[in-house]
Design a protein around this motif. Sequence first.
Motif, PDB file in Angstrom:
ATOM      1  N   VAL A   4       4.510  -2.559   3.120  1.00 15.85           N
ATOM      2  CA  VAL A   4       4.425  -3.912   2.590  1.00 15.85           C
ATOM      3  C   VAL A   4       4.222  -4.907   3.727  1.00 15.85           C
ATOM      4  CG1 VAL A   4       5.575  -5.670   1.192  1.00 15.85           C
ATOM      5  CG2 VAL A   4       5.969  -3.243   0.715  1.00 15.85           C
ATOM      6  N   GLY A   5       3.174  -5.712   3.613  1.00 17.91           N
ATOM      7  CA  GLY A   5       2.912  -6.775   4.572  1.00 17.91           C
ATOM      8  C   GLY A   5       3.533  -8.063   4.074  1.00 17.91           C
ATOM      9  N   PHE A   6       4.275  -8.716   4.948  1.00 15.08           N
ATOM     10  CA  PHE A   6       4.940  -9.969   4.611  1.00 15.08           C
ATOM     11  C   PHE A   6       4.401 -11.096   5.486  1.00 15.08           C
ATOM     12  CE2 PHE A   6       8.151  -6.700   3.707  1.00 15.08           C
ATOM     13  CZ  PHE A   6       8.417  -6.981   2.380  1.00 15.08           C
ATOM     14  N   THR A   7       4.192 -12.252   4.880  1.00 16.75           N
ATOM     15  CA  THR A   7       3.839 -13.458   5.610  1.00 16.75           C
ATOM     16  C   THR A   7       5.075 -14.341   5.646  1.00 16.75           C
ATOM     17  OG1 THR A   7       1.573 -13.328   4.788  1.00 16.75           O
ATOM     18  CG2 THR A   7       2.295 -15.450   5.662  1.00 16.75           C
ATOM     19  N   PHE A   8       5.464 -14.783   6.846  1.00 19.09           N
ATOM     20  CA  PHE A   8       6.618 -15.670   6.956  1.00 19.09           C
ATOM     21  C   PHE A   8       6.292 -17.019   6.340  1.00 19.09           C
ATOM     22  CE2 PHE A   8       7.704 -13.126  10.946  1.00 19.09           C
ATOM     23  CZ  PHE A   8       8.643 -12.356  10.286  1.00 19.09           C
ATOM     24  N   GLN A   9       7.296 -17.608   5.666  1.00 17.07           N
ATOM     25  CA  GLN A   9       7.160 -18.913   5.018  1.00 17.07           C
ATOM     26  C   GLN A   9       8.091 -19.907   5.694  1.00 17.07           C
ATOM     27  OE1 GLN A   9       4.968 -19.247   2.249  1.00 17.07           O
ATOM     28  NE2 GLN A   9       4.439 -17.193   2.978  1.00 17.07           N
TER      29      GLN A   9
ATOM     30  N   ILE B 108       0.839  -1.190   0.000  1.00 17.42           N
ATOM     31  CA  ILE B 108       0.000   0.000   0.000  1.00 17.42           C
ATOM     32  C   ILE B 108       0.873   1.238   0.000  1.00 17.42           C
ATOM     33  CG2 ILE B 108      -1.760   1.273   1.300  1.00 17.42           C
ATOM     34  CD1 ILE B 108      -2.425  -1.454   2.661  1.00 17.42           C
ATOM     35  N   PHE B 109       0.551   2.203  -0.872  1.00 18.20           N
ATOM     36  CA  PHE B 109       1.285   3.462  -0.886  1.00 18.20           C
ATOM     37  C   PHE B 109       0.971   4.245   0.378  1.00 18.20           C
ATOM     38  CE2 PHE B 109       1.664   7.989  -1.944  1.00 18.20           C
ATOM     39  CZ  PHE B 109       3.004   8.030  -2.272  1.00 18.20           C
ATOM     40  N   SER B 110       2.021   4.795   1.009  1.00 22.21           N
ATOM     41  CA  SER B 110       1.836   5.657   2.181  1.00 22.21           C
ATOM     42  C   SER B 110       2.748   6.864   2.036  1.00 22.21           C
ATOM     43  CB  SER B 110       2.139   4.899   3.478  1.00 22.21           C
ATOM     44  OG  SER B 110       3.527   4.732   3.643  1.00 22.21           O
TER      45      SER B 110
END
Length: 106
Positions: free
Chosen positions: A86-91, A78-80
């Motif tokens: 940036v949302g990250f999901t751990f893998q 999302i631009f801010s």
Amino acid sequence: MSVEQRQGARKILRAKAMLVMDGAGPVAARTLDVGPGGMVAIISDPVPTGKQGKVLFELFYDGSAHIIEARVSVSHCIFSSAGFKVGFTFQQLDMAVSSAIAKFMR
């Protein structure tokens, strides 16, 4: 209306980070928060949702700094006013990284 995408508790973490997306060079980032399932960081350029890579950052707990390296997948971008959030999901976190994040969360 915004829908909460987080899958667990988060704790504020303001630290420098390095993001290396698959097929791209390293990019400087600043973390906003972290939790057992993922994290949010600010970077200067957008990253496509679903893109994978790795993130490196420092966690301070038990009186010292610990370098964390984790595989991530982009859940949202999302631009801010500060750049792109940036949302990250751990893998597939390894046990040492999971343990470090759990200790930081206390």
